[in-house]
Design an enzyme around this catalytic site. Sequence first.
Site, short mmCIF file in Angstrom:
data_model
loop_
_atom_site.label_atom_id
_atom_site.label_comp_id
_atom_site.label_asym_id
_atom_site.label_seq_id
_atom_site.Cartn_x
_atom_site.Cartn_y
_atom_site.Cartn_z
N ASP A 121 38.73 22.89 44.50
CA ASP A 121 37.24 23.09 44.33
C ASP A 121 36.93 23.01 42.62
OD1 ASP A 121 37.65 25.06 46.32
OD2 ASP A 121 36.60 23.55 46.90
N HIS A 146 44.65 30.36 42.98
CA HIS A 146 45.01 30.20 44.35
C HIS A 146 46.34 31.50 45.18
CE1 HIS A 146 46.36 28.07 47.93
NE2 HIS A 146 44.65 27.64 47.31
C1 SDX Z 1 40.51 27.30 48.22
O1 SDX Z 1 44.24 29.47 51.48
C2 SDX Z 1 43.63 28.27 51.12
O2 SDX Z 1 44.73 27.40 50.80
C3 SDX Z 1 42.61 28.31 49.90
C4 SDX Z 1 42.30 26.82 50.45
C5 SDX Z 1 42.21 25.93 51.48
O3 SDX Z 1 41.99 24.72 50.73
O4 SDX Z 1 41.30 26.08 52.24
O5 SDX Z 1 43.25 25.92 49.31
C6 SDX Z 1 40.76 26.33 49.39
O6 SDX Z 1 39.79 28.41 48.89
C7 SDX Z 1 40.61 27.19 46.85
C8 SDX Z 1 39.87 28.65 46.30
C9 SDX Z 1 39.15 28.55 45.70
N1 SDX Z 1 38.22 29.78 45.10
C10 SDX Z 1 38.17 30.07 43.73
O7 SDX Z 1 38.39 29.24 42.80
C11 SDX Z 1 37.56 31.17 43.68
C12 SDX Z 1 37.85 31.64 42.40
N2 SDX Z 1 39.17 32.32 42.60
C13 SDX Z 1 39.86 33.66 43.15
O8 SDX Z 1 38.72 34.25 43.75
C14 SDX Z 1 41.49 33.91 43.59
O9 SDX Z 1 42.21 33.35 42.56
C15 SDX Z 1 41.47 32.85 44.81
C16 SDX Z 1 40.04 34.37 46.15
C17 SDX Z 1 41.20 31.97 45.27
C18 SDX Z 1 42.78 33.97 45.94
O10 SDX Z 1 42.68 35.17 45.03
P1 SDX Z 1 44.21 36.76 45.61
O11 SDX Z 1 44.86 35.75 45.90
O12 SDX Z 1 43.90 37.52 46.02
O13 SDX Z 1 44.46 36.95 44.09
P2 SDX Z 1 44.00 38.01 44.02
O14 SDX Z 1 41.78 38.25 43.22
O15 SDX Z 1 44.73 39.61 43.99
O16 SDX Z 1 43.51 37.92 41.87
C19 SDX Z 1 44.97 38.10 41.36
C20 SDX Z 1 44.72 38.42 39.93
C21 SDX Z 1 43.59 40.09 39.56
O17 SDX Z 1 43.59 40.02 38.30
P3 SDX Z 1 44.75 41.73 38.25
O18 SDX Z 1 43.97 42.20 39.65
O19 SDX Z 1 46.14 40.74 38.89
O20 SDX Z 1 44.64 41.57 36.75
O21 SDX Z 1 43.89 37.02 39.23
C22 SDX Z 1 42.77 38.02 38.72
C23 SDX Z 1 42.29 39.06 39.83
O22 SDX Z 1 41.47 39.41 39.11
N3 SDX Z 1 41.99 36.13 39.56
C24 SDX Z 1 40.93 36.00 38.21
C25 SDX Z 1 40.60 34.89 38.98
N4 SDX Z 1 41.40 34.77 40.06
C26 SDX Z 1 42.34 35.24 40.42
N5 SDX Z 1 40.61 36.27 37.49
C27 SDX Z 1 39.36 35.76 37.08
N6 SDX Z 1 39.18 34.59 37.82
C28 SDX Z 1 39.56 34.00 38.60
N7 SDX Z 1 39.03 32.79 39.37
#
Ligand code: SDX
Length: 429
Positions: free
Chosen positions: A364, A307
């Site tokens: 989710d 998140h």
């Molecule tokens: C919602 O913003 C809100 O409030 C949203 C929400 C709402 O109520 O409106 O809460 C609802 O959208 C919840 C999120 C639902 N999405 C998912 O579950 C999809 C999977 N999660 C991600 O793709 C990710 O975690 C996000 C999009 C939710 C957040 O992404 P960020 O903040 O841009 O973080 P990032 O992508 O830069 O990740 C940071 C690190 C990265 O690794 P490094 O570059 O540091 O090595 O964490 C890793 C990412 O690769 N990472 C994951 C991951 N999520 C982040 N690795 C594996 N699996 C994951 N799910």
Amino acid sequence: MSDTARLILEGQEYEFPVLTGAENEKAIDISKLRGTTGYITMDPGFKNTGSTQSGITYLDGENGILRYRGYSIEELAEKASFMEVAYLLIYGDLPNAKELDYFNDSITHHTLVHENMKRFFDAFPLGAHPMGMLSSMVASLSTFYPESQNPNRDITDIDLTIHRLIAKIPTLAAQAYKHNVGLPTMYPKNNLSYVGNFMHMMWGVPAEEYEVDPIIESALNKLFILHADHEQNCSTSTVRVVGSSQANLYSSVSAGVSALWGPLHGGANQAVIEMLESIRAEGSPLQSWIDRAKDKTDSFRLMGFGHRVYKNFDPRARIIKKAADEVLGQLGIDDPVLDIAKQLEEVALNDEYFVQRGLYPNVDFYSGIIYRALGIPTDMFTVMFALGRLPGWIGQWKEMTENREPIGRPRQVYTGATHRGFVSLNDRK
Ligand code: SDX
């Protein structure tokens, strides 16, 4: 402690005011940065950038706190109705009995949609994704109510539009579902609650009186409350930016529905169940999926994990996980996918990669398991998220409108070709 920030650029010092929020969050107000320094800031994804000052929802990502207008999500989920929470988010306080009666009554009497909209549904292909239908239908509401297009936004027009939208979105969502299952549309019934009416329009059939199951009604009430707002997330920011051009509420919310559809945002609840189903079908060890999620060369992500704000736990995920156990127990459903989800959470939260990055189950991760148990098809999961999020979108749009916030228009750093003369067709290689 100083309430200004100092910036030194090319040997010159500049000062910018520091804003302090109600919960002592700090922000550097750079609204005069370009005018005084010629510089802009760069922040892809706005991870460090505040777009507004809002009094609606407070999140503390480090401590897993979520409050709507000061009330904790835990209390609201346990003690409030979704209509009370909708009123709270939109108008700023919990309604008293008279206010709630008026709100419920007004919404109840706006649940019908124009009969012409049936022809829109008929035109969609069978199997059309319900989010595509919903965003189109919400935008088309503005054509039936031209007074909503009034940019002067007379307060009575705004309130009428708000009540119409809250009233009609369950009707449209249920029609999208009925379109794909080939069953007749059910008209709203005024003697049912907001959630009960949605259930009646979703699962009712003309041949018999639909009985609202209180277990399902209570579960949906709680799920809608848990999704109702979440400050400046992707879809809410979209609603605000679209509304900042003085576009009407229907069009602004339709844009929010589209933004929510993405699998990185609200579409994750559908992606989680599809992921869990694949894990179950393939039967490979959970660790192999965790390893894939960590592998940068693999596009697989652990959907429902991580998140932008919550780096310890998402308080909503905790409530939904508990509710999943309760609802499946009450309905006598034993869903192996719930067991896989719990095992996956266990494995991930013992893995350094996830712990180090603060990747925990989000709202989710478990919600789809409840929707599934309630008989909602997977492609309707994000529609359920949108139904819950609607009051938040409306409250944020209303706040932005009342504060007469400027049109959203970010700047950029240009990295393309510098000036060059036109080359005629014959001279191009
Ligand atoms: C919602 O913003 C809100 O409030 C949203 C929400 C709402 O109520 O409106 O809460 C609802 O959208 C919840 C999120 C639902 N999405 C998912 O579950 C999809 C999977 N999660 C991600 O793709 C990710 O975690 C996000 C999009 C939710 C957040 O992404 P960020 O903040 O841009 O973080 P990032 O992508 O830069 O990740 C940071 C690190 C990265 O690794 P490094 O570059 O540091 O090595 O964490 C890793 C990412 O690769 N990472 C994951 C991951 N999520 C982040 N690795 C594996 N699996 C994951 N799910």
